[in-house]
Design a protein around this motif. Structure first.
Motif, PDB file in Angstrom:
ATOM      1  N   GLU A   1     -32.866  15.299  -6.925  1.00 41.76           N
ATOM      2  CA  GLU A   1     -33.441  16.033  -5.441  1.00 41.76           C
ATOM      3  C   GLU A   1     -34.205  15.107  -4.640  1.00 41.76           C
ATOM      4  O   GLU A   1     -34.161  15.033  -3.432  1.00 41.76           O
ATOM      5  CB  GLU A   1     -34.384  16.937  -6.207  1.00 41.76           C
TER       6      GLU A   1
ATOM      7  N   TRP B   1     -33.312  14.051  -0.500  1.00 39.26           N
ATOM      8  CA  TRP B   1     -33.934  14.279   0.454  1.00 39.26           C
ATOM      9  C   TRP B   1     -34.088  12.919   1.125  1.00 39.26           C
ATOM     10  O   TRP B   1     -34.231  12.688   2.509  1.00 39.26           O
ATOM     11  CB  TRP B   1     -35.451  14.699  -0.136  1.00 39.26           C
TER      12      TRP B   1
ATOM     13  N   THR C   1     -30.017  23.468  10.098  1.00 44.03           N
ATOM     14  CA  THR C   1     -30.527  24.162   8.832  1.00 44.03           C
ATOM     15  C   THR C   1     -31.764  23.480   8.467  1.00 44.03           C
ATOM     16  O   THR C   1     -32.889  24.062   8.212  1.00 44.03           O
ATOM     17  CB  THR C   1     -29.559  24.026   7.821  1.00 44.03           C
ATOM     18  N   ILE C   2     -31.764  21.974   8.252  1.00 46.86           N
ATOM     19  CA  ILE C   2     -32.808  21.357   8.065  1.00 46.86           C
ATOM     20  C   ILE C   2     -34.078  21.388   8.619  1.00 46.86           C
ATOM     21  O   ILE C   2     -35.308  21.430   8.397  1.00 46.86           O
ATOM     22  CB  ILE C   2     -32.594  19.817   7.863  1.00 46.86           C
ATOM     23  N   LYS C   3     -33.934  21.651  10.088  1.00 52.05           N
ATOM     24  CA  LYS C   3     -34.948  21.827  10.961  1.00 52.05           C
ATOM     25  C   LYS C   3     -35.701  22.943  10.811  1.00 52.05           C
ATOM     26  O   LYS C   3     -36.908  23.180  10.795  1.00 52.05           O
ATOM     27  CB  LYS C   3     -34.415  21.957  12.562  1.00 52.05           C
ATOM     28  N   GLU C   4     -34.908  24.165  10.491  1.00 47.83           N
ATOM     29  CA  GLU C   4     -35.407  25.261  10.223  1.00 47.83           C
ATOM     30  C   GLU C   4     -36.158  25.252   8.943  1.00 47.83           C
ATOM     31  O   GLU C   4     -37.059  26.096   8.760  1.00 47.83           O
ATOM     32  CB  GLU C   4     -34.162  26.547  10.035  1.00 47.83           C
ATOM     33  N   TRP C   5     -35.954  24.364   8.046  1.00 50.45           N
ATOM     34  CA  TRP C   5     -36.702  24.258   6.797  1.00 50.45           C
ATOM     35  C   TRP C   5     -38.238  23.540   7.056  1.00 50.45           C
ATOM     36  O   TRP C   5     -39.247  24.351   6.546  1.00 50.45           O
ATOM     37  CB  TRP C   5     -36.038  23.195   5.641  1.00 50.45           C
ATOM     38  N   PHE C   6     -38.021  22.742   8.123  1.00 53.74           N
ATOM     39  CA  PHE C   6     -39.427  22.417   8.680  1.00 53.74           C
ATOM     40  C   PHE C   6     -40.224  23.337   9.225  1.00 53.74           C
ATOM     41  O   PHE C   6     -41.534  23.560   9.055  1.00 53.74           O
ATOM     42  CB  PHE C   6     -39.311  21.260   9.400  1.00 53.74           C
ATOM     43  N   ASP C   7     -39.572  24.133  10.096  1.00 53.73           N
ATOM     44  CA  ASP C   7     -40.297  25.297  11.005  1.00 53.73           C
ATOM     45  C   ASP C   7     -40.740  26.199   9.894  1.00 53.73           C
ATOM     46  O   ASP C   7     -41.852  26.929  10.305  1.00 53.73           O
ATOM     47  CB  ASP C   7     -39.125  25.665  11.929  1.00 53.73           C
ATOM     48  N   ALA C   8     -40.058  26.539   8.909  1.00 54.63           N
ATOM     49  CA  ALA C   8     -40.616  27.867   7.872  1.00 54.63           C
ATOM     50  C   ALA C   8     -41.641  27.156   7.019  1.00 54.63           C
ATOM     51  O   ALA C   8     -42.176  28.072   6.144  1.00 54.63           O
ATOM     52  CB  ALA C   8     -39.459  28.198   7.189  1.00 54.63           C
ATOM     53  N   ARG C   9     -42.051  25.921   7.148  1.00 56.02           N
ATOM     54  CA  ARG C   9     -43.185  25.513   6.092  1.00 56.02           C
ATOM     55  C   ARG C   9     -44.549  26.247   6.420  1.00 56.02           C
ATOM     56  O   ARG C   9     -44.803  26.473   7.267  1.00 56.02           O
ATOM     57  CB  ARG C   9     -43.426  24.028   6.159  1.00 56.02           C
TER      58      ARG C   9
END
Length: 260
Positions: A197, A201, A252-260
């Protein structure tokens, strides 16, 4: 490389034999002189070996047996040094064409022709002696000091330093020298490998950082011009598809950051 001259029978006094062998080897300037030193050292070894056996047969004090063993080891060391010199002298003579190589026929030139190289037998040498001399030389090159250490190891354990024991040690060292050596590892001993993992990353962040560093205004202008020029190339559609897939992954990865 000249013929081996007969060695006159020296005194059987062991210290005198060892001193003579040492001085002969130090002063040797030719292959024949090296061979003479080897012969005297071999004689000293035989005398020391007989002395040690005689002392054991008489149940002599351990110090007397140990002294004979030390003389035996000293003689073996001198003999080994002479053999190393012999290997170098013999190989150099072969390189100069003075001694025949194993694959070269010497019977096709008449005996009256002086250009015929000498054979090992004509020099008073056996093939196995040359082979052993080369092994000792190669062992010392691969592991300097192996002869002396092998002899000292036998002495420290109270064992007789014999030619057979020394031969085994130097053969092992020579074989180690023939094996390819692995380069020393530069890996940090404190390094802990990442989990799958973590590795995934790091790949993502490394890719983003590399692209961000490259994507200056000037490079983007050049890339846009290059894109227009590549429209008619065979792989343009594949490039466009890869960019679209990469863009979707970045989103998709940017959305991961925004959802933190």
């Amino acid at each position: 490389m000249s013929l081996l001259a007969p060695v006159s029978a020296p005194s059987q006094d062991l210290p005198s034999l060892i001193d003579r062998a040492t001085s002969m080897l130090l002063g040797a300037k030719t292959a024949a002189e090296v061979l003479e030193a080897r012969e005297v050292a071999g004689l000293a070894y035989d005398v020391a070996k007989r002395a040690a056996r005689l002392q054991r047969a008489k149940n002599a004090h351990d110090d007397l047996v140990a002294a004979a063993h030390r003389a035996q080891a000293h003689a073996l060391e001198i003999e080994a040094r002479a053999k190393r010199r012999l290997a170098d002298e013999y190989d150099a003579a072969q390189a100069r064409g003075e001694v025949a190589r194993g694959s070269v026929r010497t019977d096709i030139v008449g005996d009256l022709n002086d250009v015929r190289p000498a054979t090992a037998a004509e020099l008073g040498l056996r093939r196995d002696e040359i082979h052993e001399a080369r092994i000792i030389r190669d062992a010392e090159a691969a592991d300097p000091g192996i002869v002396r250490r092998a002899l000292d190891d036998r002495l420290e354990r109270g064992e007789e330093p014999t030619r057979a024991a020394l031969r085994k040690m130097v053969v092992d060292a020579a074989m180690r020298g023939l094996r390819p050596q692995r380069s020393a590892s530069r890996r940090n001993p404190l390094h802990v490998p990442p989990t799958p993992e973590q590795a995934a990353w790091r790949h993502v962040t490394g890719t983003f950082r590399a692209f961000a560093e490259w994507a200056s205004e000037g490079n983007l202008v050049l890339a846009r011009k290059g894109m227009r020029q590549a429209r008619d190339t065979p792989f343009h559609d594949l490039d466009a598809k890869a960019i679209a897939q990469g863009s979707a992954a970045f989103t998709t990865i940017k959305e991961w950051f925004d959802a933190r």
